[in-house]
Design an enzyme around this catalytic site. Structure first.
Site, PDB file in Angstrom:
ATOM      1  N   ASP A  11      -0.930   0.069  -4.958  1.00 23.79           N
ATOM      2  CA  ASP A  11      -2.263  -0.266  -5.460  1.00 23.79           C
ATOM      3  C   ASP A  11      -2.987   1.051  -5.760  1.00 23.79           C
ATOM      4  OD1 ASP A  11      -4.582  -1.940  -5.970  1.00 23.79           O
ATOM      5  OD2 ASP A  11      -5.409  -1.129  -4.117  1.00 23.79           O
ATOM      6  N   SER A  12      -4.141   0.921  -6.404  1.00 22.99           N
ATOM      7  CA  SER A  12      -4.938   2.114  -6.679  1.00 22.99           C
ATOM      8  C   SER A  12      -5.525   2.723  -5.404  1.00 22.99           C
ATOM      9  CB  SER A  12      -6.094   1.732  -7.613  1.00 22.99           C
ATOM     10  OG  SER A  12      -6.825   0.655  -7.046  1.00 22.99           O
ATOM     11  N   TYR A  43      -8.771   2.288 -10.562  1.00 28.03           N
ATOM     12  CA  TYR A  43      -8.065   1.998 -11.815  1.00 28.03           C
ATOM     13  C   TYR A  43      -8.894   1.043 -12.707  1.00 28.03           C
ATOM     14  CZ  TYR A  43      -3.492   3.833 -10.102  1.00 28.03           C
ATOM     15  OH  TYR A  43      -2.459   4.614  -9.648  1.00 28.03           O
ATOM     16  N   CYS A  74      -2.062  -4.262  -7.359  1.00 24.31           N
ATOM     17  CA  CYS A  74      -3.303  -4.033  -8.099  1.00 24.31           C
ATOM     18  C   CYS A  74      -3.366  -4.961  -9.313  1.00 24.31           C
ATOM     19  CB  CYS A  74      -3.314  -2.579  -8.553  1.00 24.31           C
ATOM     20  SG  CYS A  74      -4.753  -2.120  -9.502  1.00 24.31           S
ATOM     21  N   GLU A 153     -15.506  -2.588   0.129  1.00 27.07           N
ATOM     22  CA  GLU A 153     -15.129  -1.327   0.779  1.00 27.07           C
ATOM     23  C   GLU A 153     -16.192  -0.876   1.774  1.00 27.07           C
ATOM     24  OE1 GLU A 153     -13.282   1.775  -1.285  1.00 27.07           O
ATOM     25  OE2 GLU A 153     -11.850   0.409  -2.197  1.00 27.07           O
ATOM     26  N   CYS A 185      -8.785  -9.844  -8.155  1.00 33.46           N
ATOM     27  CA  CYS A 185      -8.912  -8.434  -7.783  1.00 33.46           C
ATOM     28  C   CYS A 185      -8.559  -8.315  -6.311  1.00 33.46           C
ATOM     29  CB  CYS A 185     -10.350  -7.968  -8.028  1.00 33.46           C
ATOM     30  SG  CYS A 185     -10.665  -6.292  -7.436  1.00 33.46           S
ATOM     31  N   THR A 186      -7.899  -7.211  -5.984  1.00 37.53           N
ATOM     32  CA  THR A 186      -7.431  -7.022  -4.604  1.00 37.53           C
ATOM     33  C   THR A 186      -8.529  -7.199  -3.559  1.00 37.53           C
ATOM     34  OG1 THR A 186      -7.799  -4.667  -5.067  1.00 37.53           O
ATOM     35  CG2 THR A 186      -5.519  -5.444  -5.055  1.00 37.53           C
ATOM     36  N   HIS A 187      -9.752  -6.789  -3.908  1.00 37.79           N
ATOM     37  CA  HIS A 187     -10.822  -6.749  -2.906  1.00 37.79           C
ATOM     38  C   HIS A 187     -11.513  -8.092  -2.676  1.00 37.79           C
ATOM     39  CE1 HIS A 187     -10.251  -2.543  -3.788  1.00 37.79           C
ATOM     40  NE2 HIS A 187     -11.182  -2.177  -2.939  1.00 37.79           N
TER      41      HIS A 187
HETATM   42  N1  DGL Z   1      -7.047  -2.674  -7.095  1.00 38.30           N
HETATM   43  C1  DGL Z   1      -7.946  -2.939  -8.191  1.00 38.30           C
HETATM   44  C2  DGL Z   1      -7.617  -4.337  -8.767  1.00 38.30           C
HETATM   45  O1  DGL Z   1      -7.113  -5.218  -8.105  1.00 38.30           O
HETATM   46  C3  DGL Z   1      -9.393  -2.839  -7.785  1.00 38.30           C
HETATM   47  C4  DGL Z   1      -9.842  -1.451  -7.442  1.00 38.30           C
HETATM   48  C5  DGL Z   1      -9.760  -0.492  -8.604  1.00 38.30           C
HETATM   49  O2  DGL Z   1     -10.580  -0.570  -9.534  1.00 38.30           O
HETATM   50  O3  DGL Z   1      -8.872   0.345  -8.597  1.00 38.30           O
HETATM   51  O4  DGL Z   1      -7.874  -4.552  -9.915  1.00 38.30           O
END
Ligand code: DGL
Length: 274
Positions: A11-12, A43, A74, A153, A185-187
């Protein structure tokens, strides 16, 4: 590739730990190498070209560590780079878009689906395309919700400020009558409580992280790469900057299992995947 080789997840940054947590629950015997590109995070606000380049380097690095399969945790990288990665590397590679899209198509009753993600994910149209490939008759309303990443975060998953932001982003989707919402999105799984509150009980939330862990199991079974061990997987975490911050924020994503993180010099990624 052997059954007892580790799975690579990248992941990023820390966000992919939501996917990792689901994989650990579903496949507790698997060894995992997690790679978070914290030095080049985020990312989600970058161009597809740059994210594609980073993703090739990330997978190049992981494949050099001898992983048997890669999960692109990601959503942004999955949206813009998955095809390129599969062309380039001769190992099973899965992203998070397809599993989330499939679950959403199964869940909708009224045929109106919402998708939320980073700007890059939404701009790529990846979820819309995946959903419509499965059922061209469905209506998809997609919306970027960039502030959700920062809130997650920060550990702000409850309270007035989060609810305010959530209403601003989600009320238009609610007005359109979506009955299913993909957390693309991961978060976002960390904000599930507030997102669910704002959307209401009648809207089904789809967690791409959970769906991905289910598909990963099928993929490994299909490739005869599932580790026969039923528990006791070993975990290794690598990041390209600030391992201490990764441990602190990551603790919110992966409770208890994040015991240490190694720093990888970002320069080591140069030339990978090229
Ligand atoms: N991991 C990114 C996603 O799921 C979110 C965080 C980022 O912008 O890198 O799109």
């Amino acid at each position: 590739m052997r059954r007892d080789d580790p799975i690579g997840i990248f992941d990023s940054g820390v966000g992919g730990l939501t996917v990792t947590s689901e994989v650990m629950k579903r496949l507790p015997g698997e060894d995992i190498i997690y790679f978070g590109d914290t030095g080049r995070y985020p990312y989600g606000s970058r161009s597809p070209e740059i994210v594609g380049k980073f993703a090739l380097q990330d997978v190049g690095f992981l494949s050099g560590l001898g992983v048997k399969a890669v999960v692109v945790a990601c959503n942004t990288a999955s949206s813009v780079a998955l095809d390129k990665l599969r062309e380039k590397f001769p190992l099973p590679i899965m992203g998070v878009i397809e599993p989330g899209a499939k679950a959403a198509v199964r869940a909708t009753r009224n045929g109106i689906l919402g998708v939320i993600g980073t700007r890059a994910t939404i701009k790529s149209g990846s979820y819309n395309q995946a959903i419509r490939r499965l059922n061209p008759g469905l209506r998809v309303i997609a919306k970027p919700c960039p502030l959700f990443v920062a809130l997650a975060e920060e550990g702000w998953t409850q309270g007035k400020a989060v609810r305010l932001v959530a209403h601003k982003y989600l009320d238009p989707l609610k007005r359109e009558g979506v009955d299913t919402l993909v957390l693309g999105c991961t978060h976002y799984p960390l904000l599930r409580g507030v997102i669910g509150e704002v959307m209401g009980d009648e809207v089904k939330l789809i967690d791409s992280a959970k769906e991905t862990s289910k598909e990963l199991k099928s993929l490994l079974e299909g490739e005869e790469l599932l580790n026969p061990r039923k528990e006791g997987g070993n975990y290794r975490f690598l990041v390209t900057d600030n391992p201490d911050a990764f441990l602190e924020v990551g603790g919110k994503f992966l409770k208890g299992k994040l015991t240490g993180a190694e720093l990888l010099e970002i320069g080591r990624l140069k030339g990978e995947g090229e």
